[in-house]
Design a protein around this motif. Structure first.
Motif, PDB file in Angstrom:
ATOM      1  N   GLU A   1      51.007  -1.093  65.658  1.00 21.62           N
ATOM      2  CA  GLU A   1      51.874  -0.701  64.329  1.00 21.62           C
ATOM      3  C   GLU A   1      51.332  -1.203  63.174  1.00 21.62           C
ATOM      4  N   GLN A   2      51.320  -0.448  61.805  1.00 24.18           N
ATOM      5  CA  GLN A   2      51.218  -0.936  60.775  1.00 24.18           C
ATOM      6  C   GLN A   2      52.346  -2.029  60.161  1.00 24.18           C
ATOM      7  N   GLN A   3      51.401  -3.132  59.802  1.00 26.29           N
ATOM      8  CA  GLN A   3      52.212  -4.390  59.378  1.00 26.29           C
ATOM      9  C   GLN A   3      52.516  -4.395  57.731  1.00 26.29           C
ATOM     10  N   ALA A   4      53.774  -4.587  57.425  1.00 24.52           N
ATOM     11  CA  ALA A   4      54.015  -4.825  56.205  1.00 24.52           C
ATOM     12  C   ALA A   4      55.189  -5.763  55.907  1.00 24.52           C
ATOM     13  N   ALA A   5      55.168  -6.165  54.557  1.00 20.88           N
ATOM     14  CA  ALA A   5      56.181  -7.056  54.420  1.00 20.88           C
ATOM     15  C   ALA A   5      56.934  -6.741  53.044  1.00 20.88           C
ATOM     16  N   VAL A   6      58.282  -7.111  52.775  1.00 24.67           N
ATOM     17  CA  VAL A   6      58.829  -6.535  51.523  1.00 24.67           C
ATOM     18  C   VAL A   6      59.791  -7.878  51.080  1.00 24.67           C
ATOM     19  N   LEU A   7      60.057  -8.015  49.818  1.00 22.77           N
ATOM     20  CA  LEU A   7      60.772  -8.977  49.152  1.00 22.77           C
ATOM     21  C   LEU A   7      62.167  -8.237  48.969  1.00 22.77           C
ATOM     22  N   VAL A   8      63.036  -9.033  49.509  1.00 24.34           N
ATOM     23  CA  VAL A   8      64.463  -8.618  49.188  1.00 24.34           C
ATOM     24  C   VAL A   8      64.823  -9.506  47.881  1.00 24.34           C
ATOM     25  N   PRO A   9      64.791  -8.805  46.603  1.00 28.08           N
ATOM     26  CA  PRO A   9      65.084  -9.790  45.551  1.00 28.08           C
ATOM     27  C   PRO A   9      66.670 -10.003  45.265  1.00 28.08           C
TER      28      PRO A   9
ATOM     29  N   HIS B   1      57.424   7.745  52.691  1.00 29.69           N
ATOM     30  CA  HIS B   1      58.585   7.683  52.251  1.00 29.69           C
ATOM     31  C   HIS B   1      58.529   7.882  50.524  1.00 29.69           C
ATOM     32  N   PRO B   2      57.941   9.232  50.236  1.00 27.34           N
ATOM     33  CA  PRO B   2      58.110   9.291  48.894  1.00 27.34           C
ATOM     34  C   PRO B   2      59.774   9.819  48.226  1.00 27.34           C
ATOM     35  N   GLY B   3      59.921   8.914  47.201  1.00 31.20           N
ATOM     36  CA  GLY B   3      61.123   9.317  46.484  1.00 31.20           C
ATOM     37  C   GLY B   3      62.593   8.251  47.409  1.00 31.20           C
ATOM     38  N   GLN B   4      62.041   7.535  48.174  1.00 29.68           N
ATOM     39  CA  GLN B   4      62.894   6.803  48.895  1.00 29.68           C
ATOM     40  C   GLN B   4      63.167   5.466  48.087  1.00 29.68           C
ATOM     41  N   ILE B   5      64.427   4.848  48.391  1.00 31.17           N
ATOM     42  CA  ILE B   5      64.863   3.694  47.854  1.00 31.17           C
ATOM     43  C   ILE B   5      64.156   2.685  48.824  1.00 31.17           C
TER      44      ILE B   5
ATOM     45  N   GLY C   1      54.869  -3.933  50.944  1.00 29.26           N
ATOM     46  CA  GLY C   1      53.654  -2.797  51.198  1.00 29.26           C
ATOM     47  C   GLY C   1      52.966  -3.518  52.324  1.00 29.26           C
ATOM     48  N   ARG C   2      51.873  -3.016  52.573  1.00 24.96           N
ATOM     49  CA  ARG C   2      50.890  -3.494  53.703  1.00 24.96           C
ATOM     50  C   ARG C   2      50.498  -4.995  53.507  1.00 24.96           C
ATOM     51  N   ILE C   3      50.292  -5.676  54.867  1.00 26.26           N
ATOM     52  CA  ILE C   3      49.685  -6.863  54.791  1.00 26.26           C
ATOM     53  C   ILE C   3      48.321  -6.977  54.793  1.00 26.26           C
ATOM     54  N   GLU C   4      47.513  -7.299  53.896  1.00 31.51           N
ATOM     55  CA  GLU C   4      45.950  -7.291  54.187  1.00 31.51           C
ATOM     56  C   GLU C   4      45.445  -8.113  55.284  1.00 31.51           C
ATOM     57  N   LEU C   5      44.406  -7.982  55.415  1.00 32.44           N
ATOM     58  CA  LEU C   5      43.577  -9.001  56.614  1.00 32.44           C
ATOM     59  C   LEU C   5      43.658 -10.329  56.105  1.00 32.44           C
ATOM     60  N   ASN C   6      44.238 -11.149  57.208  1.00 30.02           N
ATOM     61  CA  ASN C   6      44.380 -12.505  56.886  1.00 30.02           C
ATOM     62  C   ASN C   6      45.105 -13.060  55.944  1.00 30.02           C
ATOM     63  N   GLU C   7      46.050 -12.100  55.451  1.00 32.49           N
ATOM     64  CA  GLU C   7      47.003 -12.574  54.452  1.00 32.49           C
ATOM     65  C   GLU C   7      48.500 -12.956  55.307  1.00 32.49           C
ATOM     66  N   LEU C   8      49.186 -13.987  54.748  1.00 26.28           N
ATOM     67  CA  LEU C   8      50.413 -14.283  55.436  1.00 26.28           C
ATOM     68  C   LEU C   8      51.475 -13.425  54.671  1.00 26.28           C
ATOM     69  N   SER C   9      52.570 -13.141  55.713  1.00 30.53           N
ATOM     70  CA  SER C   9      53.408 -12.092  55.139  1.00 30.53           C
ATOM     71  C   SER C   9      54.115 -12.327  53.974  1.00 30.53           C
TER      72      SER C   9
ATOM     73  N   ALA D   1      61.368  -2.589  62.546  1.00 28.89           N
ATOM     74  CA  ALA D   1      60.794  -1.516  62.897  1.00 28.89           C
ATOM     75  C   ALA D   1      61.217  -0.158  62.410  1.00 28.89           C
ATOM     76  N   THR D   2      60.084   0.765  61.908  1.00 28.10           N
ATOM     77  CA  THR D   2      60.769   1.895  61.305  1.00 28.10           C
ATOM     78  C   THR D   2      60.001   3.211  62.037  1.00 28.10           C
ATOM     79  N   SER D   3      60.726   4.362  61.843  1.00 30.72           N
ATOM     80  CA  SER D   3      60.150   5.360  62.722  1.00 30.72           C
ATOM     81  C   SER D   3      59.111   6.052  62.529  1.00 30.72           C
ATOM     82  N   THR D   4      58.314   5.450  61.481  1.00 34.13           N
ATOM     83  CA  THR D   4      57.185   5.912  61.025  1.00 34.13           C
ATOM     84  C   THR D   4      55.813   4.981  61.412  1.00 34.13           C
ATOM     85  N   GLY D   5      56.234   4.061  62.345  1.00 34.07           N
ATOM     86  CA  GLY D   5      55.248   3.430  62.994  1.00 34.07           C
ATOM     87  C   GLY D   5      54.937   2.046  62.214  1.00 34.07           C
ATOM     88  N   PHE D   6      55.731   1.456  61.053  1.00 33.17           N
ATOM     89  CA  PHE D   6      55.617   0.345  60.441  1.00 33.17           C
ATOM     90  C   PHE D   6      56.408  -0.712  60.979  1.00 33.17           C
TER      91      PHE D   6
END
Length: 186
Positions: free
Chosen positions: A26-34, A56-60, A65-73, A102-107
């Motif tokens: 799957e695609q790997q992503a990280a978010v901040l819950v501020p 996910h256009p327009g979504q809240i 976003g995506r985690i880059e190669l060799n980047e910590l989440s 996990a998301t339904s879009t493969g992330f």
């Protein structure tokens, strides 16, 4: 809820374990819950994604976003928050992470919870973010404001979370992450 109680009830994996997300298909992503500390109350900051985005256009959502190669989440979550809304990483106290979502879009998303003081202004990356808004944390802690429903998506029955607030409809992975945060704080 004030910040002292939030810290006391915050039962997450500590920020010191800021390793990369395990590799999967799957695609790997990280978010901040501020979580914004106003002294006598806490608010959660959200972004509304630009309408032209492929995913996910327009979504809240949360900044991320995506985690880059060799980047910590954790680094990815902070980098993306800086790129999307101008939040300096030095202004965020990472408190810990929630379980991967996990998301339904493969992330697969690694959510990081960060505490910050109110900011004087935000610098929105218009290519990614259409707007930002805040919601009092107490709104989500009230069980009546957290909903679950099921619907067929991509050939499977998906169980989704939703948390309406005023004219905003927070749903999907963002609402699922918020639900997990609320369960941690209960």
């Amino acid at each position: 809820m004030q910040v002292a109680e939030f810290r006391y009830r915050f039962l997450l994996q500590p920020a010191a374990k800021a390793g990369s997300i395990p590799s999967t298909d799957e695609q790997q992503a990280a978010v901040l819950v501020p979580v914004i500390d106003y002294g006598d109350k806490l608010h959660i900051l959200f972004t509304q994604r630009a309408l032209h985005l492929r995913h996910h256009p327009g979504q809240i959502s949360f900044p991320g976003g995506r985690i880059e190669l060799n980047e910590l989440s954790a680094d990815a979550a902070l980098r993306e928050a800086h790129e999307e809304i101008g939040l300096l990483p030095t202004e965020v106290e990472l408190l810990g992470r929630l379980p991967m979502q996990a998301t339904s879009t493969g992330f697969t998303i690694q959510p990081w919870v960060g505490l910050l003081k109110p900011q004087r202004s935000w610098i929105l990356q218009a290519d990614e973010v259409a707007g930002i808004f805040e919601v009092p944390l107490t709104h989500f802690l009230t069980q009546e404001n957290r909903h679950q429903f099921s619907l067929p998506l991509r050939g499977k029955l998906q169980h989704l979370h939703a948390m309406p607030y005023q004219d905003k409809f927070i749903w999907g992975a963002t609402a699922a992450i918020l639900h997990r945060l609320c369960l941690q704080l209960a």
